[in-house]
Every structure is written in C-alpha cells, then in structure tokens.
Design an enzyme around this catalytic site. Structure first.
Site, PDB file in Angstrom:
ATOM      1  N   GLY A 134     -11.732  15.169  -0.671  1.00 17.41           N
ATOM      2  CA  GLY A 134     -11.889  16.380  -1.491  1.00 17.41           C
ATOM      3  C   GLY A 134     -12.424  17.483  -0.975  1.00 17.41           C
ATOM      4  O   GLY A 134     -11.976  18.742  -0.913  1.00 17.41           O
ATOM      5  N   ARG A 207      -4.575  -1.802  -0.119  1.00 10.98           N
ATOM      6  CA  ARG A 207      -4.122  -0.679  -1.336  1.00 10.98           C
ATOM      7  C   ARG A 207      -3.858  -1.370  -2.352  1.00 10.98           C
ATOM      8  O   ARG A 207      -3.939  -0.314  -3.657  1.00 10.98           O
ATOM      9  CB  ARG A 207      -2.883   0.249  -0.446  1.00 10.98           C
ATOM     10  CG  ARG A 207      -3.320   0.947   0.734  1.00 10.98           C
ATOM     11  CD  ARG A 207      -2.203   1.790   1.237  1.00 10.98           C
ATOM     12  NE  ARG A 207      -2.399   3.097   2.195  1.00 10.98           N
ATOM     13  CZ  ARG A 207      -2.854   2.500   3.291  1.00 10.98           C
ATOM     14  NH1 ARG A 207      -2.992   1.617   3.905  1.00 10.98           N
ATOM     15  NH2 ARG A 207      -3.234   3.733   4.298  1.00 10.98           N
ATOM     16  N   SER A 238      -3.870  10.071  -3.912  1.00 13.99           N
ATOM     17  CA  SER A 238      -4.539   9.098  -4.140  1.00 13.99           C
ATOM     18  C   SER A 238      -3.483   7.761  -3.915  1.00 13.99           C
ATOM     19  O   SER A 238      -2.386   7.462  -4.323  1.00 13.99           O
ATOM     20  CB  SER A 238      -4.548   9.105  -5.705  1.00 13.99           C
ATOM     21  OG  SER A 238      -5.182  10.191  -6.090  1.00 13.99           O
ATOM     22  N   ASN A 239      -4.246   6.695  -3.346  1.00 18.11           N
ATOM     23  CA  ASN A 239      -3.752   5.578  -2.909  1.00 18.11           C
ATOM     24  C   ASN A 239      -3.586   4.618  -4.020  1.00 18.11           C
ATOM     25  O   ASN A 239      -4.312   4.590  -4.990  1.00 18.11           O
ATOM     26  CB  ASN A 239      -4.237   4.865  -1.806  1.00 18.11           C
ATOM     27  CG  ASN A 239      -3.900   5.343  -0.510  1.00 18.11           C
ATOM     28  OD1 ASN A 239      -2.605   5.530  -0.181  1.00 18.11           O
ATOM     29  ND2 ASN A 239      -4.583   5.749   0.565  1.00 18.11           N
ATOM     30  N   ASP A 270       0.454   9.623   8.578  1.00 18.80           N
ATOM     31  CA  ASP A 270       1.261   8.838   9.277  1.00 18.80           C
ATOM     32  C   ASP A 270       1.780   9.487  10.783  1.00 18.80           C
ATOM     33  O   ASP A 270       1.771   8.793  11.891  1.00 18.80           O
ATOM     34  CB  ASP A 270       2.056   7.739   8.736  1.00 18.80           C
ATOM     35  CG  ASP A 270       1.512   7.231   7.624  1.00 18.80           C
ATOM     36  OD1 ASP A 270       0.442   6.605   7.549  1.00 18.80           O
ATOM     37  OD2 ASP A 270       2.217   7.131   6.619  1.00 18.80           O
ATOM     38  N   HIS A 297       3.974   4.569   2.518  1.00 15.93           N
ATOM     39  CA  HIS A 297       2.396   4.686   3.111  1.00 15.93           C
ATOM     40  C   HIS A 297       1.457   3.509   3.084  1.00 15.93           C
ATOM     41  O   HIS A 297       0.363   4.102   2.571  1.00 15.93           O
ATOM     42  CB  HIS A 297       1.914   6.160   2.257  1.00 15.93           C
ATOM     43  CG  HIS A 297       0.858   6.551   2.781  1.00 15.93           C
ATOM     44  ND1 HIS A 297       0.645   6.997   4.188  1.00 15.93           N
ATOM     45  CD2 HIS A 297      -0.548   6.961   2.250  1.00 15.93           C
ATOM     46  CE1 HIS A 297      -0.554   7.404   4.248  1.00 15.93           C
ATOM     47  NE2 HIS A 297      -1.115   7.337   3.140  1.00 15.93           N
ATOM     48  N   MET A 348      -7.737  12.362   6.894  1.00 11.89           N
ATOM     49  CA  MET A 348      -6.512  12.396   5.681  1.00 11.89           C
ATOM     50  C   MET A 348      -6.681  13.812   5.109  1.00 11.89           C
ATOM     51  O   MET A 348      -5.842  14.435   4.899  1.00 11.89           O
ATOM     52  CB  MET A 348      -6.951  11.480   4.578  1.00 11.89           C
ATOM     53  CG  MET A 348      -6.191  11.392   3.166  1.00 11.89           C
ATOM     54  SD  MET A 348      -4.168  10.999   3.707  1.00 11.89           S
ATOM     55  CE  MET A 348      -3.433  12.451   3.405  1.00 11.89           C
TER      56      MET A 348
END
Length: 440
Positions: A134, A207, A238-239, A270, A297, A348
């Site tokens: 963030g 994950r 969010s994973n 990716d 993902h 990310m």
C-alpha cells in the site's frame, strides 16, 4: 491495430534528453502535440507516444493555443482479435507528458511554448495503504497527473503515510481514513478502488494459507464499496486473487450492483516478471518485450504464453520449461530471498500502479489501452480467467481472444492442467460468501 507503449516513470527524463539533444526542435519547429510525437518517431526514439496521448496535454502560446486531440469512439464490449505490438510495459502503456519546457523563439518571433500536464480529475482510494504494498503503491499513484484526490485507508498507521505523501508536489490531495468508522467517507465519490489489504505471504506459506484471513478482509471492504461507490473500478490485489475476485463478485451480486466489466484481479505483476525474465534470458531490449500471461495468479495457474512473445524469438523446450516455472514461482523467489522479512511488495506496487494508470487513461477517454487482468470471461469454460483485455470508460470493452489460439503443445497441456486448480479456487471463493451469508 498498433498499440504504442511508453514507460510513465521514464518519460520525464527521456523528454528532457530529447530536448537537450535537439534544441533546435522547439525554436525551428514550434510543435503541436502531434508534431512532437512524429519528430520523436522520425529520430528513432523508442518511447513512441500514441496520437491519443495528445489529448492529455496541450501546447500554450502567447498568440495561439495548440490543438487538442479528441479520444476515439469507444467500441462495445466484445471478444476481438488483436495482433499486439511489444514493449517493456506491453500494450498497456500508461503515460502523460509531465515536463514543462519554455523556450524563446528566434528574434523574428517572440512566441513561447510550454507543455502542460493533463488535468487531474479522478479520485482513487487505496484500501490497505499502510501496508508493504500500500505505501509504495500510494506513492506511485500520487505521481499520476490524472489523480485529483488520493484517499488512503487502513486500520492503523495510515495518518503518517498520508502526511508524508502530502508533501509531494503533485496535483492530488491526500486524505487519510482510519478504521471501519471512516471507511464509508473514504469511498464516497471514488472512481477507482485499489485493494491491497491483507496479510503478506511468509516463508513456507502458500496462497491458500492466506485464504481464511484475506477472504474476510476483502468481503468486508467490497461490501463498503458496494454501498458507497458502486460504479467505481475495483482492483483486487489481495491474495489469493484466484479466490478473492470471485468473493468480490458474489458480494457485489448480493448487493445488486455487480458489473463484471469493472471488477479486476490485478495480474500485471506476472506480465512484468515475464517480460523481465525473457529479456534477460534472450538478451533483448526490455522495452521491446511483451509476453501475454493468461490463466490465474497463483502457481501453475499462471501461464506465460512464450510462443506469443513480441518480438518473435525462439525458445528451446528446456528454456520454455525453465522460464515458465520461474515466472510461476517468482513470488516464492522473493519471499525466500527476504527470509521472513516480507513478500513481493515493491514489484507488486509497481505493477499495480501501472494497472491503475491504465484504468485512469481509459476513464479519461484513451481508446488504446490494453492490459492482462483476471476478469469474468467466456474465453474458457471457467467463469473467471486472466487474459489481455481492452479497457474503456465503462471498464472491459473487449477480451482479446486470439492470444489463446494457436498455442504451442507445451502451452496447450499447461492450459488444460491449470483449469482444475483454477476452478477449485473460484469455487472456494464462491463457497466462502455463501457460507458467510447462511451464517448471517
């Protein structure tokens, strides 16, 4: 269709270099936006600007104003074929000219010219702005000349982040919101919502291990989005994204505001990794490389289509296998390298900022915006699937179908193999919401 690509974080420097090397350009050829673009192309500069970018800036003169280009008409949402061009950022270039340059004309003309940045007009909310993704993501969004307001939300520690970012001299106004009581105020009137909130991966954690915690976080945040800004673009980071996007879809459906064109799982990282690893492996100029990535993902659901790499390049079977596995496991590579100190936060944030900028350009009328994203799709029998899409003011305007046609034998097998795991992740997300609804 040609898709012109530019790295937004290099434009400022590259344009100044161009002007320094070509000082006569401004004085001998007072430019319109299009003439500047064409001159760059004639001189072989790699950062070609699409003609539609001219709509994001104007040329000022004491005697006359330069032309402003109107965006092309949007096409309805559909599945289309596309033969893409290549670049470091792929087809999803996200740029605006940020530099101003005043130069006096020769004595015969006292006119002066300056490039003006685009008008900041969009409000973005980052939910989870105090976290490892963030914070850098918020900084990169703060740099966008298209953002007028940046709302930062988290359950703690966001006030200091907002104060820090507010000192950056870019157009957007930064406001902090802390805790559930302030979430609604954070989301009112927002155009783009980005959700990186949740716990990060740790060594040995998959994950799926993140699911129980992050699923609840995403559900609660998306409920607030549905109540306060139902028309906004929603970017899920969010994973596990393979499950959290279906969770968000189910929540929006139950609220009666689901628009599949405006819900995105951000898989841009990716693509960024695939481009980087291929360029390194094949000794290519990074800015030229574009590798589409489809599927999902996580792990084997991430399928880089190396056979579709631009520029065209040949891979041995060994290279295809090694590159595919590395791209699929790149997140684990970072987690292990950080030895318990975090996950892939900076890369990310960079990838997510690129997707945010693409969304803002699409909202602003740019008719040439393409990104890979995990969205509701009919390309396969699965309800959600990552592929390249065309973005417009209303979200997804088209899903690019030809990139999953004519795959190599390796890719065909990998595509079939990933479907079972991706379906299980989707079903898991839907079941989570159903269970929560029954319990309530």
């Amino acid at each position: 269709m040609e898709r012109n690509q530019t790295n937004p974080y290099q434009i400022h420097t590259l344009q100044r270099i161009f002007l320094c090397k070509n000082p006569s350009f401004l004085t001998e050829n007072p430019p319109s936006p299009l003439s500047f673009i064409r001159n760059c192309a004639r001189k072989g500069w790699v950062y070609k600007m699409a003609a539609t970018y001219a709509s994001t800036f104007s040329v000022k003169s004491t005697s006359s104003a330069g032309p402003r280009i109107s965006p092309m008409q949007r096409k309805p949402f559909s599945s289309i074929n596309l033969s893409p061009k290549s670049s470091f950022l792929g087809s999803q270039s996200q740029s605006s000219l940020l530099v101003s340059h005043n130069t006096k004309a020769p004595k015969s003309s006292q006119r002066s010219y300056s490039y003006m940045p685009p008008h900041a007009s969009y409000k973005v909310a980052v939910l989870g702005a105090g976290g490892g993704i963030g914070q850098p993501l918020s900084l990169l969004i703060k740099m966008s000349p298209l953002v007028s307001a940046l709302n930062l939300y988290d359950i703690a520690n966001v006030k200091g982040v907002a104060a820090d970012l507010s000192h950056c001299n870019t157009p957007s106004v930064v406001v902090d919101f802390t805790g559930a009581a302030q979430l609604a105020d954070c989301l009112k009137g927002v155009d783009v919502v980005v959700i990186p909130a949740g716990v990060p991966r740790k060594p040995g954690m998959t994950r799926d291990d993140l699911f129980n915690i992050n699923a609840g976080i995403v559900k609660n945040l998306v409920e607030a989005v549905a109540d306060n800004c139902p028309e906004a673009f929603v970017h899920i980071i969010s994973n596990p994204v393979n499950s959290t996007v279906p969770i968000a879809a189910e929540v929006l459906k139950r609220k009666g505001v689901y628009n599949p064109k405006k819900l995105f799982g951000v898989t841009t990282l990716d693509v960024v990794r695939a481009n980087t690893f291929v360029a390194d492996k094949k000794n290519l100029k990074l800015i030229d490389v574009d590798v589409p990535v489809i599927g999902g993902h996580a792990g084997i659901t991430i399928l880089p289509l190396l056979s579709k790499t631009k520029p065209e390049v040949s891979f041995s079977e060994k290279e295809v296998h090694e590159l595919t596995v590395r791209i699929q496991n790149a997140g684990t590579e970072v987690v292990e390298a950080k030895a318990g100190a975090g996950s892939a936060t900076l890369s990310m944030a960079y990838a997510a900022a690129r997707f945010v900028e693409s969304s803002l350009r699409a909202l602003d009328g740019d008719s040439d915006v393409y990104e890979c994203a995990y969205v509701q799709s009919d390309l396969t029998e699965l309800p959600f699937f990552a592929s390249r899409v065309k973005l417009g003011r209303n979200g997804v305007e088209a899903v690019i179908s030809n990139e999953i046609e004519g795959l190599s034998e390796y890719e065909e097998k990998a595509l079939e193999a990933l479907k079972e795991e991706l379906k299980a992740s989707i079903d898991k997300g839907v079941a989570f919401v159903n269970k929560q609804t029954v319990a309530a």
